[in-house]
Design a protein around this motif. Structure first.
Motif, mmCIF file in Angstrom:
data_model
loop_
_atom_site.group_PDB
_atom_site.id
_atom_site.type_symbol
_atom_site.label_atom_id
_atom_site.label_comp_id
_atom_site.label_asym_id
_atom_site.label_seq_id
_atom_site.Cartn_x
_atom_site.Cartn_y
_atom_site.Cartn_z
ATOM 1 N N HIS A 258 -9.046 -3.298 4.484
ATOM 2 C CA HIS A 258 -9.313 -2.801 3.134
ATOM 3 C C HIS A 258 -8.003 -2.436 2.432
ATOM 4 C CE1 HIS A 258 -13.716 -2.587 2.821
ATOM 5 N NE2 HIS A 258 -13.688 -2.408 4.126
ATOM 6 N N PHE A 259 -7.109 -1.796 3.160
ATOM 7 C CA PHE A 259 -5.807 -1.432 2.603
ATOM 8 C C PHE A 259 -5.085 -2.682 2.101
ATOM 9 C CE2 PHE A 259 -1.304 -0.479 2.793
ATOM 10 C CZ PHE A 259 -1.212 0.825 2.342
ATOM 11 N N SER A 260 -5.089 -3.718 2.921
ATOM 12 C CA SER A 260 -4.420 -4.967 2.563
ATOM 13 C C SER A 260 -5.067 -5.627 1.350
ATOM 14 C CB SER A 260 -4.437 -5.928 3.757
ATOM 15 O OG SER A 260 -3.851 -7.161 3.439
ATOM 16 N N ASN A 261 -6.401 -5.592 1.308
ATOM 17 C CA ASN A 261 -7.116 -6.208 0.184
ATOM 18 C C ASN A 261 -6.811 -5.522 -1.142
ATOM 19 O OD1 ASN A 261 -8.319 -8.126 1.822
ATOM 20 N ND2 ASN A 261 -10.206 -6.961 2.101
ATOM 21 N N TYR A 262 -6.657 -4.212 -1.111
ATOM 22 C CA TYR A 262 -6.394 -3.461 -2.344
ATOM 23 C C TYR A 262 -4.908 -3.368 -2.666
ATOM 24 C CZ TYR A 262 -11.281 -2.211 -2.739
ATOM 25 O OH TYR A 262 -12.645 -2.277 -2.900
ATOM 26 N N ASP A 263 -4.075 -3.823 -1.743
ATOM 27 C CA ASP A 263 -2.626 -3.888 -1.989
ATOM 28 C C ASP A 263 -2.357 -5.161 -2.798
ATOM 29 O OD1 ASP A 263 0.134 -3.845 -1.915
ATOM 30 O OD2 ASP A 263 0.268 -4.447 0.201
ATOM 31 N N VAL A 264 -2.570 -5.087 -4.095
ATOM 32 C CA VAL A 264 -2.534 -6.265 -4.963
ATOM 33 C C VAL A 264 -1.178 -6.958 -4.952
ATOM 34 C CG1 VAL A 264 -2.818 -7.101 -7.329
ATOM 35 C CG2 VAL A 264 -4.314 -5.288 -6.455
ATOM 36 N N ASP A 265 -0.101 -6.190 -5.009
ATOM 37 C CA ASP A 265 1.230 -6.804 -5.063
ATOM 38 C C ASP A 265 1.797 -7.107 -3.682
ATOM 39 O OD1 ASP A 265 1.758 -4.258 -4.201
ATOM 40 O OD2 ASP A 265 2.910 -3.651 -5.969
ATOM 41 N N LYS A 266 1.018 -6.818 -2.626
ATOM 42 C CA LYS A 266 1.360 -7.164 -1.237
ATOM 43 C C LYS A 266 2.735 -6.624 -0.817
ATOM 44 C CE LYS A 266 -2.522 -9.197 -0.956
ATOM 45 N NZ LYS A 266 -3.634 -8.480 -0.281
#
Length: 324
Positions: A258-266
């Motif tokens: 979930h953290f990765s998915n919401y980390d839009v700018d990666k």
């Protein structure tokens, strides 16, 4: 993110196809960019199966198409440890990068796994040796003979028996936040010596083999912390409901996803704006502004995975207090 079962299987399949030739495998896994050489570099003079181990370490630390937080995997830290043990038990007069059955069993003995897990691992290794014997009989050109095994096969066996671990409680997350705060170097990295000491405390290997716990500092801090969080969940010995709520290792993986998915700018971090967009009820933060003020220890308007995980614990405690 390390290597999961599908990725290890792909690597092993390439080894079979190209007779363990690293020079042919590397371009398949590390495509050329802009007509330049592959960005995987290795010593041309190293024996072939030692190049293969270099390739495993490289791939474990790279972003890959099949990376998935939800899948059981071997972290890049673990890959470095197992490759280090393979090197350690590779006879000095041979140094081919291949180990025979007894030498591979010594690698297993060097680990601090539970005895039943070690037995299962040895059983899986024995099965692989039988397959290699059959392949060797059918094709005499195969470089890996019936008497030896290369590191990728060991990873394949280990992934079949790897325990999930105990998970994490609030104390573990606080420990990792403190670790990060006190071991920053070069602006956006963690001291590799400190990482070695951190892993040493988790007792992944027997004491006499702790010389293999040597890591580099190439990974940026946000991504290094994500991996350390998962390794801590898998290998800590102290997660217990007696010390408060525990998130299982599967739950830790779920949160990382979930953290990765919401980390839009990666960039490995969550901004206040990204956090406000979280829809998953389990991870929603009711008062984002207050949470940032409490947990943004870097005072940079971003949350590392450790700070986000702490925010989840804090929000859970807050909701439980309201219920009581």
């Amino acid at each position: 993110m390390g290597l999961n079962k599908e990725q290890v299987k792909e690597i092993v399949d390439l080894f079979k196809k190209y007779k363990n030739c690293a020079d042919k495998i590397a371009p398949q896994l590390c495509p050329r960019r802009n007509n330049e050489n592959s960005d995987f570099d290795y010593d041309e003079d190293r024996p072939n199966n030692r190049k293969v181990k270099d390739l495993l370490v490289y791939m474990a630390g790279k972003d890959k198409p099949l990376d998935d937080w939800k899948l059981q995997s071997i972290s890049s830290i673990e890959v470095q440890i197992y490759v280090g043990l393979f090197n350690k038990f590779d006879p000095w007069f041979d140094y081919s990068g291949l180990l025979n059955y007894d030498e591979v069993k010594n690698v297993v003995k060097a680990l601090t796994l539970e005895e039943d897990v070690k037995k299962q691992l040895v059983d899986e290794i024995r099965k692989i040796f039988k397959v290699l014997m059959k392949d060797s009989a059918e094709d005499s050109l195969i470089f890996t003979t019936s008497e030896t095994m290369s590191a990728p096969y060991f990873l394949m066996a280990f992934l079949k028996v790897k325990p999930k671990g105990r998970g994490l409680n609030k104390h573990h997350v606080q420990e990792l936040i403190h670790f990060h705060k006190n071991n920053k170097i070069n602006g956006d990295q963690i001291d590799p010596v400190a990482i070695s000491k951190f892993i040493k405390k988790l007792s992944l290997v027997q004491e006499e083999h702790e010389d293999v716990l040597v890591f580099d500092s190439r990974r940026k801090t946000p991504f290094q912390l994500q991996e350390l969080l998962l390794v801590l969940a898998e290998y800590n010995k102290g997660a217990s409901e007696e010390n408060g709520p525990v998130y299982s290792t599967d739950s830790v993986r779920d949160l990382l996803l979930h953290f990765s998915n919401y980390d839009v700018d990666k960039n490995g971090l969550l901004s206040k704006e990204e956090l406000k967009k979280i829809q998953e009820p389990r991870y929603q933060i009711e008062d984002v502004d207050t949470t940032f003020k409490e947990l943004d220890t870097e005072d940079d308007e971003h949350l590392y995975i450790t700070e986000f995980f702490m925010a989840v614990f804090v929000e859970r405690d807050r909701k439980n207090a309201i219920k009581d």
